[in-house]
Design a protein around this motif. Structure first.
Motif, PDB file in Angstrom:
ATOM      1  N   CYS A  27      72.142 175.240  77.885  1.00  0.00           N
ATOM      2  CA  CYS A  27      73.508 174.745  78.009  1.00  0.00           C
ATOM      3  C   CYS A  27      73.560 173.491  78.881  1.00  0.00           C
ATOM      4  CB  CYS A  27      74.392 175.840  78.584  1.00  0.00           C
ATOM      5  SG  CYS A  27      76.127 175.378  78.782  1.00  0.00           S
ATOM      6  N   LEU A  28      72.843 173.520  80.003  1.00  0.00           N
ATOM      7  CA  LEU A  28      72.831 172.377  80.916  1.00  0.00           C
ATOM      8  C   LEU A  28      72.236 171.145  80.246  1.00  0.00           C
ATOM      9  CD1 LEU A  28      73.189 171.133  83.711  1.00  0.00           C
ATOM     10  CD2 LEU A  28      71.015 172.161  84.383  1.00  0.00           C
ATOM     11  N   ALA A  29      71.135 171.324  79.507  1.00  0.00           N
ATOM     12  CA  ALA A  29      70.502 170.193  78.830  1.00  0.00           C
ATOM     13  C   ALA A  29      71.434 169.581  77.790  1.00  0.00           C
ATOM     14  CB  ALA A  29      69.194 170.640  78.179  1.00  0.00           C
ATOM     15  N   THR A  30      72.227 170.413  77.111  1.00  0.00           N
ATOM     16  CA  THR A  30      73.177 169.910  76.124  1.00  0.00           C
ATOM     17  C   THR A  30      74.265 169.072  76.784  1.00  0.00           C
ATOM     18  OG1 THR A  30      72.790 171.824  74.706  1.00  0.00           O
ATOM     19  CG2 THR A  30      74.810 170.585  74.320  1.00  0.00           C
ATOM     20  N   LEU A  31      74.729 169.504  77.941  1.00  0.00           N
ATOM     21  CA  LEU A  31      75.781 168.783  78.652  1.00  0.00           C
ATOM     22  C   LEU A  31      75.253 167.540  79.371  1.00  0.00           C
ATOM     23  CD1 LEU A  31      77.732 171.805  80.181  1.00  0.00           C
ATOM     24  CD2 LEU A  31      78.415 170.375  78.248  1.00  0.00           C
ATOM     25  N   CYS A  32      73.941 167.458  79.567  1.00  0.00           N
ATOM     26  CA  CYS A  32      73.318 166.294  80.224  1.00  0.00           C
ATOM     27  C   CYS A  32      72.290 165.690  79.273  1.00  0.00           C
ATOM     28  CB  CYS A  32      72.665 166.704  81.540  1.00  0.00           C
ATOM     29  SG  CYS A  32      73.787 167.468  82.727  1.00  0.00           S
ATOM     30  N   PRO A  33      72.736 165.043  78.191  1.00  0.00           N
ATOM     31  CA  PRO A  33      71.794 164.584  77.148  1.00  0.00           C
ATOM     32  C   PRO A  33      70.791 163.535  77.621  1.00  0.00           C
ATOM     33  CG  PRO A  33      74.012 163.704  76.794  1.00  0.00           C
ATOM     34  CD  PRO A  33      74.132 164.718  77.870  1.00  0.00           C
ATOM     35  N   GLN A  34      71.085 162.848  78.705  1.00  0.00           N
ATOM     36  CA  GLN A  34      70.157 161.826  79.210  1.00  0.00           C
ATOM     37  C   GLN A  34      69.132 162.393  80.197  1.00  0.00           C
ATOM     38  OE1 GLN A  34      70.399 158.865  77.758  1.00  0.00           O
ATOM     39  NE2 GLN A  34      72.168 159.708  76.640  1.00  0.00           N
ATOM     40  N   SER A  35      69.183 163.685  80.417  1.00  0.00           N
ATOM     41  CA  SER A  35      68.283 164.291  81.401  1.00  0.00           C
ATOM     42  C   SER A  35      66.891 164.493  80.831  1.00  0.00           C
ATOM     43  CB  SER A  35      68.844 165.636  81.857  1.00  0.00           C
ATOM     44  OG  SER A  35      68.931 166.525  80.750  1.00  0.00           O
ATOM     45  N   GLU A  36      65.957 164.768  81.731  1.00  0.00           N
ATOM     46  CA  GLU A  36      64.579 165.093  81.343  1.00  0.00           C
ATOM     47  C   GLU A  36      64.343 166.583  81.536  1.00  0.00           C
ATOM     48  OE1 GLU A  36      61.965 162.744  83.684  1.00  0.00           O
ATOM     49  OE2 GLU A  36      62.560 160.835  82.781  1.00  0.00           O
ATOM     50  N   HIS A  73      62.302 175.235  82.344  1.00  0.00           N
ATOM     51  CA  HIS A  73      63.162 175.807  83.371  1.00  0.00           C
ATOM     52  C   HIS A  73      63.479 174.793  84.467  1.00  0.00           C
ATOM     53  CE1 HIS A  73      60.876 179.208  81.556  1.00  0.00           C
ATOM     54  NE2 HIS A  73      62.108 179.550  81.302  1.00  0.00           N
ATOM     55  N   GLU A  74      63.616 173.540  84.059  1.00  0.00           N
ATOM     56  CA  GLU A  74      64.046 172.499  84.984  1.00  0.00           C
ATOM     57  C   GLU A  74      64.729 171.398  84.199  1.00  0.00           C
ATOM     58  OE1 GLU A  74      62.351 169.399  88.405  1.00  0.00           O
ATOM     59  OE2 GLU A  74      60.995 170.836  87.442  1.00  0.00           O
ATOM     60  N   VAL A  75      65.833 170.900  84.735  1.00  0.00           N
ATOM     61  CA  VAL A  75      66.548 169.748  84.189  1.00  0.00           C
ATOM     62  C   VAL A  75      66.643 168.713  85.298  1.00  0.00           C
ATOM     63  CG1 VAL A  75      68.758 168.893  83.355  1.00  0.00           C
ATOM     64  CG2 VAL A  75      67.842 171.036  82.453  1.00  0.00           C
ATOM     65  N   ARG A  76      66.195 167.490  85.017  1.00  0.00           N
ATOM     66  CA  ARG A  76      66.158 166.442  86.045  1.00  0.00           C
ATOM     67  C   ARG A  76      66.877 165.200  85.527  1.00  0.00           C
ATOM     68  NH1 ARG A  76      62.690 165.473  90.460  1.00  0.00           N
ATOM     69  NH2 ARG A  76      61.417 167.272  89.823  1.00  0.00           N
ATOM     70  N   LEU A  77      67.767 164.639  86.348  1.00  0.00           N
ATOM     71  CA  LEU A  77      68.473 163.412  86.010  1.00  0.00           C
ATOM     72  C   LEU A  77      67.662 162.199  86.459  1.00  0.00           C
ATOM     73  CD1 LEU A  77      72.157 164.319  87.009  1.00  0.00           C
ATOM     74  CD2 LEU A  77      70.927 164.788  84.879  1.00  0.00           C
ATOM     75  N   ALA A  78      68.035 161.032  85.932  1.00  0.00           N
ATOM     76  CA  ALA A  78      67.347 159.799  86.314  1.00  0.00           C
ATOM     77  C   ALA A  78      67.500 159.523  87.804  1.00  0.00           C
ATOM     78  CB  ALA A  78      67.887 158.632  85.494  1.00  0.00           C
ATOM     79  N   SER A  79      68.580 159.997  88.403  1.00  0.00           N
ATOM     80  CA  SER A  79      68.821 159.800  89.834  1.00  0.00           C
ATOM     81  C   SER A  79      67.914 160.651  90.711  1.00  0.00           C
ATOM     82  CB  SER A  79      70.280 160.141  90.153  1.00  0.00           C
ATOM     83  OG  SER A  79      70.539 161.507  89.850  1.00  0.00           O
ATOM     84  N   GLY A  80      67.184 161.585  90.105  1.00  0.00           N
ATOM     85  CA  GLY A  80      66.354 162.511  90.872  1.00  0.00           C
ATOM     86  C   GLY A  80      67.012 163.845  91.123  1.00  0.00           C
TER      87      GLY A  80
END
Length: 708
Positions: A257-266, A271-278
């Protein structure tokens, strides 16, 4: 009422009727159980025809001998968590029936879907192949009773909401009642229900020292709510959000769910979602989390922790995390295979009240994948005892008595009451535990109070009694017969061959009604069952559990002696396992003496290395049963020099260790008990009492002085 569809060609007419029925289910937003009975070849063929008769969304075939692809082994049922299926075919003929697998799969079925169970016509007359997991040495699985399967068959036959399909005889379709009114849409576009929207708002607005407790039945969107809330917290600039659960699969829906809401994330890992900001949201296992908290590496100001399936984690660990993380939320399934949340509040509420009296709670009631009144949910709850109620409190009950597995299997009211009591008292209770209770070999069940309103229960299993030759092979690591957890562990890891040749009774479950605890009822149950075991020629009585100070104290007060500690934390509980034993006769006394000697010889060395993170409070409880010591004059002088002079404590460690053992066996004030815990942690595990060296030495001197 039932509609009976007859035909000269039963299969085609049955298929047409079932497919029309699924359209009615879909309009109501419901799902249903279809019981397909017949010989294996013909039953699978008809299930395969159903599979190909419609364009099902993500159909799933479960079993060892599938006719359709893709097929899923029963052992991998939990890998489907977070996914959705419109058709699930469970072949219980090929590999047997796994209650936990069905509990996991049931929540993945979407509205308009069917859960098809394939069984032989005489299902329940004999154990199936999944009973192999319960067949402790020397039992063969085919020789076990099948009370559990017979109960399932009996309940399915009586369930008017089940679709009954017998090969060659057509299909019986249940008449569906009117559907409930559609619920109002939620105010949050990312949420599917108003319940879920409230949960997201409360999670995204977590306040310092005001933890949130969320409880829900299966399929209420709890994990998705956690994922949506994580996205909102990242939008607020939160740097790191930690997520924990008994197993990574439990939080797979959160990260999807989190990855879907944050499509630009890595996604560095599943079991980890990381944004470009860190910024990131990351899973951490309970054992790693507890270790990091104890080392002060995680927690502190500004830190966030979300705990999913919290009921399947010991309350003592939840309490440690509660104190470490100022912003924390606990979510748990009230009923289901992960463990029960019904006893969660009872076990954890006192810690919430003590440390964070302003905590809040929320219950999610509205289903997400189906609508209210769903027939499948009612059937699953009934068959798997997912809503077994806590029996009422009764005063002035008589003595305890044994209950046979056969009698319990035939009395649904008694089984519900007994299992409801067990669920309330144990943090990891699953549907498969009902089968173990009814068909586990060499199992004894003792109940305190009426069988229909039990106030306490103890369940034991027989172990040991091996030949000397087999005991030697086990101790050498050459054989590992199934079962016999206590006896085999003490032989294979502790080196005691006699632990396997002796006859044991191991406590697998003990539960007392929440309103009847701390009145000696648990001790009375143990005493009565040990007396019966002694009369039956049993040598030793024992138990194994997570090493928590309160539990160790309970067993020590009952006269049990610790004989082994696991050297690694359990990945699910984050605790070290401890084994305790009590001898019932002279032969047991001799075995216990050897076990105690081996344990005492090994423990102090392990504390400096493998058991360095064992909680000091647990160690204090273990030392209370240690052999009596007396300080020599020189040791006494060393202790006083540490407390009142400038003696380097490191050079008096041996004296301080002996002094700790003596102090543990004395009656102490609350302040002295705290000082002893601190001293024990330093003396045996080299844990400093403060961060700086000078401050740590001062604190240590004060602790020693408080105990003199």
């Amino acid at each position: 009422m039932m509609t009976h569809v007859k035909s000269a060609s039963p299969l085609s007419r049955a298929l047409s009727a079932v497919l029309m029925h699924t359209q009615r289910l879909k309009r109501r937003g419901w799902r249903q159980w279809l019981w397909l009975q017949g010989d294996p070849e013909h039953a699978r063929r008809e299930a395969r025809t159903l599979w190909h008769a419609h364009a099902w969304q993500a159909p799933l075939w479960v079993g060892e001998h599938p006719l359709c692809e893709p097929a899923l082994p029963v052992s991998q049922a939990r890998t489907r968590l977070g996914q959705e299926h419109q058709l699930i075919v469970y072949d219980a003929i090929s590999g047997g029936f796994d209650p936990d697998a069905l509990g996991a799969l049931g929540g993945t079925l979407m509205a308009g879907g069917l859960l098809v169970l394939i069984t032989p016509c005489d299902w329940g007359s004999a154990p199936d192949r999944d009973y192999r997991r319960m067949a402790d040495y020397p039992y063969a699985w085919v020789s076990l009773t099948s009370h559990y399967l017979a109960r399932l068959a009996r309940l399915l036959r009586a369930d008017v909401s089940v679709i009954h399909w017998r090969v060659g005889e057509g299909v019986h379709l249940p008449r569906l009642p009117p559907s409930a009114q559609r619920p109002a849409p939620p105010p949050d576009a990312d949420c599917l229900t108003r319940d879920q929207a409230r949960a997201v708002a409360m999670l995204a607005g977590l306040k310092r020292r005001r933890p949130l407790v969320i409880t829900a039945d299966r399929g209420r969107g709890k994990s998705a709510a956690l994922g949506i809330a994580c996205a909102r917290l990242l939008d607020k600039g939160i740097a790191t959000i930690w997520v924990t659960a008994p197993r990574p699969a439990a939080v797979a829906p959160l990260f999807e769910c989190l990855a879907t809401l944050c499509p630009q994330s890595e996604r560095p890992s599943p079991h980890e979602v990381r944004l470009a900001s860190g910024q990131r949201v990351a899973f951490i296992a309970p054992d790693a989390l507890s270790a990091s908290v104890e080392r002060a590496e995680l927690g502190g100001d500004g830190s966030y922790l979300l705990v999913d399936e919290a009921a399947a984690i010991p309350a003592v660990l939840l309490g440690r995390w509660l104190q470490a993380f100022p912003r924390i939320a606990f979510a748990t399934t009230v009923h289901g295979y992960e463990g029960s949340g019904r006893g969660f509040a009872l076990r954890f509420r006192d810690q919430l009240d003590r440390y964070t009296p302003q905590w809040r709670e929320l219950t999610l009631n509205t289903p997400v994948r189906w609508r209210e009144g769903d027939p499948l949910e009612a059937t699953l709850n009934r068959l798997l005892l997912l809503k077994a109620p806590l029996p009422p409190r009764v005063n002035d009950v008589g003595p305890s008595c044994r209950v046979t597995q056969a009698a319990l299997a035939q009395d649904e009211t008694a089984l519900n009451a007994l299992f409801g009591l067990l669920v309330q008292s144990h943090y990891r209770t699953t549907p498969a535990d009902v089968r173990q209770l009814l068909d586990g070999p060499a199992t004894q069940i003792r109940v305190h109070g009426s069988i229909h309103a039990p106030q306490g229960v103890v369940v034991t299993r027989s172990e040991g009694g091996f030949t000397s030759e087999l005991a030697e092979q086990v101790a050498r690591g050459e054989r590992r017969p199934q079962g016999h957890l206590l006896a085999q562990s003490l032989a294979a890891h502790g080196g005691c061959r006699r632990a396997l040749t002796a006859r044991w009774r191991r406590v697998t479950r003990i539960a007392v009604h929440p309103d009847a605890r701390r009145h000696g009822n648990g001790q009375a149950l143990l005493t009565a069952e040990m007396a019966a075991a002694r009369d039956e020629g049993i040598d030793l009585f024992g138990a194994t559990f997570g090493a928590e100070a309160g539990l160790v104290r309970f067993w020590r007060q009952a006269g049990f002696m610790p004989v082994r500690l696991g050297i690694a934390r359990d990945t699910a509980t984050g605790e070290f396992a401890v084994m305790v034993t009590k001898a019932l006769n002279p032969r047991g006394e001799r075995v216990l003496a050897e076990l105690r000697q081996r344990f005492q010889e090994a423990l102090f060395n392990l504390l400096a290395f493998e058991l360095r993170e064992l909680p000091a409070g647990v160690l204090v409880q273990l030392l209370k049963g240690w052999p009596r010591l007396t300080l020599s004059e020189s040791q006494r002088q060393d202790v006083e020099d540490v407390a009142y002079a400038k003696r380097d404590p490191r050079l008096a460690r041996a004296a301080l260790q002996a002094f700790s053992v003596i102090a543990a066996q004395q009656a102490l004030t609350r302040e002295q008990q705290a000082a002893l815990v601190a001293l024990v942690g330093w003396a045996f595990q080299n844990r400093p009492l403060e961060k700086g060296h000078k401050a740590a030495v001062v604190a240590l001197r004060q602790a020693v002085a408080a105990l003199l």
